[in-house]
Design an enzyme around this catalytic site. Structure first.
Site, PDB file in Angstrom:
ATOM      1  CE1 TYR A 160      -4.008  -0.864   8.152  1.00  0.00           C
ATOM      2  CE2 TYR A 160      -6.216  -1.679   8.619  1.00  0.00           C
ATOM      3  CZ  TYR A 160      -5.359  -0.866   7.891  1.00  0.00           C
ATOM      4  OH  TYR A 160      -5.867  -0.063   6.907  1.00  0.00           O
ATOM      5  CG  ASP A 191      -2.967  -0.941   4.899  1.00  0.00           C
ATOM      6  OD1 ASP A 191      -1.879  -1.556   4.942  1.00  0.00           O
ATOM      7  OD2 ASP A 191      -3.077   0.274   5.131  1.00  0.00           O
ATOM      8  CD  GLU A 213      -3.248   0.848   1.821  1.00  0.00           C
ATOM      9  OE1 GLU A 213      -3.663  -0.333   1.798  1.00  0.00           O
ATOM     10  OE2 GLU A 213      -3.894   1.782   2.326  1.00  0.00           O
TER      11      GLU A 213
END
Ligand code: ZN
Ligand code: ZN
Length: 942
Positions: A311, A105, A7
């Site tokens: 995350y 992600d 990403e």
């Protein structure tokens, strides 16, 4: 080649480092974009979305009759690359790849970014296998597992993201245009409306109205103070709030010593360890450390990219079984928190705590690597510590409190006091972020008599509900289903940057309020959370493949059309309403000159200034930098000296420029130029300021009579002042003209600033165009301008400056153009060339040219060249052309060198003429010989 698409660049680099397992990773740069290669594998990072959706061409013009705001609802959209270099590199790599893994992600947004990459790859390579790696932390264990268990891209999840994108674009663009046009606002001043943004603003406005509508009620509280073992103890009356003063007074008056202990109740209380962090809980905790929601997310993302935490966008508050808690503890033992980690390892609770929400995508936020303060920097480390300690707390035992409640009686009135003491510290030991306040009371026995030291009656008022803090608002948005964990903090940041809300806790600005109220009145679907909640539910259905994207977008279109039916019917009213109510936000305070109201005025283009409400009777005004430097708005701060609100210039994507008090700013920025007026001294400076004259221009534009009266000066001094101010003003005008010239003619280049060049030139004594037109190239080069550019600049400067001079002398613009085209621009040239030559070169009649030449030469105090008539001129030309070997091209060169007939050619010094004209000397001598010969022949013939 195996191509891995991450990403961001930083995650591409870390993925390569981890997957290479110690093999050498080589970094290549291609058009400024890095790739990381090891063995047969290459990783490349995107920059989040590298394409964006926009309307088809044709919708750019806001005022188009054909493409009205409503037409945007059904407008077709296209995807356009926003990161062209990354897109082209990705496609170049994709052509060579035999396997592509999307490693963006792991959430809706990431899936959509992944799908965008998928489409870009497919467009150039039809057959390559494309798979998807999903992971919640960029750590060796997670990555190895993810890359050996890749799956397909989740197109349903991506479609949900796409649906949100198109709906947001359609709502935002059409409504923003409609409202802005209705309120006649454009440029930096538009009124934005958004699908999530507007209901969120609605909540803040509602809360403000509740606060305003709140009527405080008085109530009374009675308490008494006693003493035990030299400690002062306060006890509250058990009735709590008295709503009538008389009853409270009576209770106070009845309270008489002794204070008898009637009951001692002890107990224990379990204090549960906190549950794991989801995004919202994390933002709330970070806000207690003083970080805004947007900042907290930025730092957490950075920590995630670098492998320190998992995350940070997650709704999950339950650790999944697959999460290896032991391994995490072992990893983070290797940090500054070793002691606490080891304490948790030995005192660990049987099962970690869990929150209410469990989802399958990501685990709750937890640490994934050991870190030190040196490695992370101050803010990064604070956030890392917060996440790590929260993780430790969720594995720690509950705390135990010993509670104590004492009941008293005094003169029949009952009082109570409570205490609490930690029996077991439990999780508080490792998590200092939630306070555990102990109140230790001395031992009491039932029946014990105590003194009454003091009885107090307090009058209080009920309080209005509190304004939302950023973190409270995020919690509330989550409860209402407004936005997503990934977007809530961005929505708030947007409301702040659009000047709809300000401060923390948040309160609406006047514009924010006016826009919300207007929409509410005419189309409340836009400001109520219902529509957005419905959409979130639809989104879920797309994810589960129960509905298609097209279907959901169509339904949203219908909703929006319905809103437009109402809005368009009331366009006039909405526009007038907003315009009328927002005018006030630009008022700054009293005009110092007349007592009217000073306000910021925005004109078409970029012009903005501060003017007086009594214009044209009062002409007081303060100039402001153009709106390209920032849109001028009022702030809450007020100048103590002038009682005017401060002014700030706000520009998207740039730091705001604080002008401060506009009058202080005005005075300060005029100080230097006023000082240039020779007769200005301290007392005069004070005098003009006290009469509200602040600039050279105001003095220059006054008449001596008015000024003499206003400043109580004698008329001689006043006329001198006006005269001198006029000269300074002219100088200022010339300087600013020179600055503008440089800005217009120097190409902006990274690393060079106009102000540096200008100040270098100023040191060489050049601050006006006249100086610039006479400067040599070397001086320009010393000021930091390249040679070629310096030459061009000089030519431009000469053209403009001489052009100005010639116009001032009285050469009409049309003629000036002709001189310029013939290469005659320097006024000196008019006195050197013969008028005949000028006439020939410019195509204007000799008499016209002659008039110009006389004007210029007289202005320069130089002798006027001899007049030649048209006939003389023609005869001369004929004579010259009669010379053998002298054609039209040579004739023109000779005319330019003021050779107008055979006689002037003959009498010219051949060497000098050669130098002047560029014709070889020998050739000139030849011409002269021929002329002489012809003359002699003519004489003989006579
Ligand atoms: Zn005024
Ligand atoms: Zn001031």
């Amino acid at each position: 080649m195996h191509l891995i698409v991450a990403e961001k660049n930083i995650s591409a680099r870390r993925i390569a480092q981890i997957l290479s397992e110690g093999k050498k990773v080589t970094e290549h740069k291609d058009g400024g974009v890095s790739t990381y290669s090891f063995g047969d594998t290459t990783t490349v990072g995107l920059r989040g979305h590298v394409v964006e959706i926009d309307f088809e061409p044709g919708y750019k013009n806001w005022r188009s009759e054909q493409y009205t705001p409503r037409s945007l609802i059904n407008a077709k959209t296209i995807k356009i690359p926003t990161e062209k270099k990354i897109v082209s590199l990705l496609q170049k790599l994709a052509r060579q790849a035999d396997r592509v893994t999307i490693a963006t992600d792991f959430d809706t947004e990431g899936e959509l970014i992944g799908k965008e990459a998928y489409e870009l790859v497919r467009a150039v390579n039809k057959n390559v296998g494309i798979d998807r790696a999903r992971f919640s932390a960029i750590t060796p264990g997670e990555l190895k597992h993810a890359f050996s268990h890749t799956t397909e891209l989740d197109f349903a999840l991506a479609a949900a993201g796409e649906a949100r994108q198109s709906i947001d674009l359609m709502w935002g663009a059409s409504l923003t245009r409609f409202i802005s046009l209705a309120a006649r606002r454009g440029g930096q001043n538009i009124l934005s409306v958004g699908r999530v943004q507007s209901p969120t603003l609605g909540m803040i406005v509602d809360r403000e109205k509740e606060i305003e509508a709140f009527v405080p009620e008085k109530y009374w509280q009675v308490s008494c103070t006693t003493e035990k073992s030299a400690e002062t103890i306060e006890a509250r009356h058990t009735r709590g709030r008295f709503h009538e003063k008389a009853a409270a007074v009576a209770a106070r008056d009845r309270t008489k010593a002794p204070l008898v202990v009637t009951d001692v109740r002890t107990g224990t209380k379990q204090d549960r360890a906190p549950s794991p962090f989801d995004t919202t809980a994390y933002i709330v905790a970070a806000s207690r450390l003083g970080l805004s929601a947007a900042n907290a997310m930025r730092i957490a993302e950075d920590l995630y990219m670098n492998g320190f935490i998992s995350y940070p966008r997650t709704d999950n508050t339950v650790y999944p079984d697959s999460l290896d808690l032991d391994a995490i503890l072992k990893t983070i033992r290797n940090s500054s928190f070793q002691q606490d980690v080891e304490w948790v390892m030995t005192h660990r609770r049987a099962v970690p705590t869990r929150g209410k929400k469990s989802s399958t995508d990501h685990p709750p936020i937890h640490p994934t690597g050991g870190a030190t303060r040196e490695a992370l920097g101050e803010d990064g480390f604070r956030i890392y510590e917060l996440v790590l300690r929260r993780f430790l707390a969720t594995l720690s035992p509950d705390a135990q409190w010993k509670t104590l409640k004492i009941l008293f009686s005094a003169g029949g009135e009952e009082y109570t006091t409570t205490g609490g003491q930690l029996l077991e510290t439990g999780w508080h030991r490792v998590y200092p972020f939630s306070e555990a306040k102990e109140v230790v009371l001395p031992a009491f026995e039932t029946g014990e008599h105590l003194p009454v030291k003091k009885v107090t009656l307090d009058e209080k008022e009920t309080q209005p509900p509190a304004r939302y803090t950023q973190s409270k608002l995020i919690q509330r948005m989550e409860e209402l289903g407004l936005g997503t964990k990934s977007t809530r903090h961005e929505v708030i940041a947007k409301l702040v940057s659009r000047k709809y809300v300000e401060g923390n806790p948040l309160r609406p600005t006047l514009v924010g309020r006016v826009v919300t109220e207007s929409l509410e009145q005419h189309a409340d679907t836009i400001t109520r959370p219902g529509m957005t909640q419905t959409l979130e539910a639809h989104m879920q259905q797309i994810k589960e493949s129960k509905r298609t994207r097209e279907d959901v977008v169509r339904e949203s279109r219908e909703m929006l059309h319905h809103a437009f039916d109402q809005l368009e019917a009331n366009e006039q009213v909405i526009g007038e309403d907003i315009r009328g109510k927002t005018a006030e936000e630009m008022n700054l305070g009293k005009c110092p000159a007349c007592g009217g109201t000073l306000a910021i005025k925005h004109l078409r283009g970029n012009t903005q200034f501060i003017g007086c409400s009594r214009y044209p009777d009062c002409s007081f005004n303060i100039g402001l930098p153009g709106a390209q430097w920032g849109f001028a708005v009022r702030t809450d701060e007020v100048c103590e000296q002038h009682h005017l609100n401060y002014v700030r210039l706000v520009r998207k994507g740039a730091r705001p420029w604080d002008i401060g008090c506009p009058l202080c700013h005005h005075i300060k920025s005029n100080l230097e130029s006023l000082a240039e007026i020779p007769s200005m001294d301290e007392s005069l400076a004070k005098n003009i300021q006290s009469h509200h004259i602040y600039s050279v221009a105001e003095l220059a534009h006054s008449t001596p009579e008015v000024l003499a009266k206003r400043l109580e000066l004698d008329s001689g001094r006043a006329s001198l002042l006006v005269h001198e101010a006029g000269r300074v003003l002219e100088r200022l005008r010339k300087r600013s003209e020179c600055r503008k010239f440089m800005r217009d003619n120097l190409i902006p280049r990274k690393g060079r600033s106009y102000s540096k060049i200008l100040s270098a030139l100023k040191e060489s004594g050049i601050s006006e165009l006249s100086g610039l037109a006479r400067v040599d190239i070397a001086t320009l080069m010393r000021a930091g301008i390249g040679e070629n550019e310096a030459e061009q600049l000089l030519t431009r400067a000469k053209t403009i400056y001489h052009g100005q001079v010639l116009r001032e002398i009285g050469i009409p613009a049309v003629s000036l153009k002709k001189y310029l085209a013939a290469g005659i621009i320097d006024p000196e040239a008019f006195c050197v060339h013969s008028p005949g030559a000028l006439s020939d070169l410019t195509g204007m009649s000799v008499s016209t040219v002659q008039r110009h030449v006389e004007l210029v030469c007289r202005h320069l105090s130089k002798p006027v060249p001899k007049k030649i008539s048209k006939t003389q001129m023609e005869r001369g030309k004929k004579e010259l052309l009669a010379i053998k070997g002298l054609g039209e091209p040579v004739l023109e060169i000779l005319l330019r060198a003021d050779i107008t007939d055979a006689d002037t050619l003959l009498s010219a010094d051949a060497a000098k003429l050669a130098a002047r004209s560029g014709i070889p000397e020998q050739k000139i001598l030849d011409y002269q010989k021929r002329v002489r010969k012809r003359k002699e022949t003519a004489v003989i013939q006579l």
